[in-house]
Every structure is written in structure tokens, then in C-alpha cells.
Design an enzyme around this catalytic site. Sequence first.
Site, short mmCIF file in Angstrom:
data_model
loop_
_atom_site.label_atom_id
_atom_site.label_comp_id
_atom_site.label_asym_id
_atom_site.label_seq_id
_atom_site.Cartn_x
_atom_site.Cartn_y
_atom_site.Cartn_z
N ALA A 261 0.81 -1.24 0.00
CA ALA A 261 0.00 0.00 0.00
C ALA A 261 0.83 1.28 0.00
O ALA A 261 0.27 2.36 0.10
CB ALA A 261 -0.99 0.03 1.15
N ALA A 262 2.16 1.18 -0.16
CA ALA A 262 2.96 2.40 -0.22
C ALA A 262 2.58 3.24 -1.44
O ALA A 262 2.43 4.47 -1.35
CB ALA A 262 4.44 2.06 -0.26
N GLY A 263 2.43 2.58 -2.59
CA GLY A 263 2.03 3.31 -3.80
C GLY A 263 0.65 3.92 -3.66
O GLY A 263 0.41 5.06 -4.10
N ASP A 264 -0.26 3.19 -3.05
CA ASP A 264 -1.62 3.71 -2.84
C ASP A 264 -1.60 4.91 -1.90
O ASP A 264 -2.36 5.88 -2.07
CB ASP A 264 -2.52 2.62 -2.26
#
Length: 305
Positions: A250-253
Site C-alpha cells: 500500500a505504499a504506492g496507494d
Amino acid sequence: MPAKVVVVGSLNMDLVTRAPRLPRGGETLIGQSFATVSGGKGANQAVAAARLGAQVAMVGCVGSDAYGRELREALLAEQIDCQALSTVEGSSGVALIVVDDHSQNAIVIVAGANGALTPPVVDQFDAVLQAADVLICQLEVPYDTVGHVLRRGRELGKTVILNPAPASGALPVDWYGSIDYLIPNESEAAALSGLPVESLETAKAAASQLIAMGAGKVIITLGAEGSLFANGQGFQHFPAPRVTAVDTTAAGDTFVGGFAAALAGGSNEVEAIRFGQVAAALSVTRAGAQPSIPRLSDVQGFSAP
């Protein structure tokens, strides 16, 4: 009121296990832990934008199962508007996630109810799109729906963000003219441009190709190396804040949601990118998808080591 971000996309229940390393083909490993965590790129980005200061609405579909109820409740707990979140018969989307001791992950997604998010379903909630300042899409729902929403966003004069994840090949050519900000990671930028992305210089070449294909502006997220912004006139590299990674899920999100929230709140592009990067950096210091997403106070209080 805070600025309005509308996310059109997926909701998945993440089934997460940790293991010493990712399994090879045909191999069985002994896992270290297991958890069910609310996720899905659309829902994650909605939660990120909400925690980071935006008023958010979610357009999507969940199943009639227990996971569907949990996914809806998780968004409501974040004060996210769920009037456009439909319940359809059958199972909700799920993601099977393995995280290794180096915080790398491997993910298998089953669309479930996300496949029921068709253009006619979205059209039932056009008033929600009309109320948006920033509109975000990803690729975990049917492509026809994504293209439909991108075009509608352009018609309405909204700021349109596409996070082309997960992308395995070129996007439809007619999408690009409706995209203000295209935000792929390295592998997605390579798949979309047809060029390798293995360094900052190769990322510049891929970004140039994507702009030539019609994207307004491109932000390629580069993990620990930060991000690259391109707008047709030049490039700007943003180094990532240095942190100790625990789980990159979820880093990109988190970056996309944080970028959108900052942009909708009046920040310029440079400020919004830096804000999104701090939020993403904080997210990798925690385990899980939505549980790892920081709040506005966390970002405001962050001090680089």
C-alpha cells in the site's frame, strides 16, 4: 469543507501471510503469521486521501459476503462517503499477499464483486463524480469502466489521476488525453511505455514516451529512490525520505491518495509530491495495507532522520 476526492475503483479483503521469503514454483513454505486486512487499490487510496485531509467518496462494488460488510464498515469508519458503494450478489474481491523478511511482497488478486463495477453502475452515481475536485482511477476494475470514468472526468473538467496498477501492457491510446496525472511505478511504466525502467535515466525515457503518447503529466514512483516528475518541458527527481521498511504493501496507494489530497487542498505539484512521498515513507514502516496508512498529523510531524 475540505476538498473533495472521489475514488472509482476496487475493494479487496487482503489475506496476508508473512514468510521468510517468497515461495518458488511448486514449493510449500511455513508461514510466520496470517491476518485479514481491508484493502484493494481503490479503497486504500480512498482511505489515504481521507486520513491525509480530504473529504472522500468511494465508487465501487462489494459482495454480499462477510468481507463485503467489513470492507464497507472500514470505509465508513474513516468518514468516507459510501453512497456510491454498491453491494452485489456473490463474493467480494480478495488479494492473497505474501510478505517476506525483506519487506517485499507477491500478490494474487481475485476480482470478485469488483468485476461488477460497469459503466451503467457508475452512471447511477454521476452526481458523486460531479461533486469531485479530483478523480482517481486504477486498473482493478473492468477496463471499460476505467475508460468511461476517465472520459467523464475530462467532460466535467475534473483533475483526473490514473494509477495504472496492475498494468501488464499498453493502455488504450484514447485514454491518455483524459489523464492529467499518470502515476505508474517502475514495472508499470515499463509495461506502458515498452521501455525498460531500471534507473533514473531509463525512467526519464519512459516518462517522455508516455507524455508523447498523450499523458498530461507523469509521476513514476521509484520505491526507495523516490519519484520522477515529467511534464513535457523537463524532469524533476524527488529523493525519498529515508526510513526503515517493514512492509511495502500500500505504499504506492498511500502516495496516490496523499498526492491527490494535497493537490485538491490547493498545494502545487511539487508540494503535493513531497507530501505524498512522506506519507508513503511512513506507510512502509508499518505492516498491512490500510492499517499502515498514516494520518495528516503523522505527516505534519515527520522529521527526516
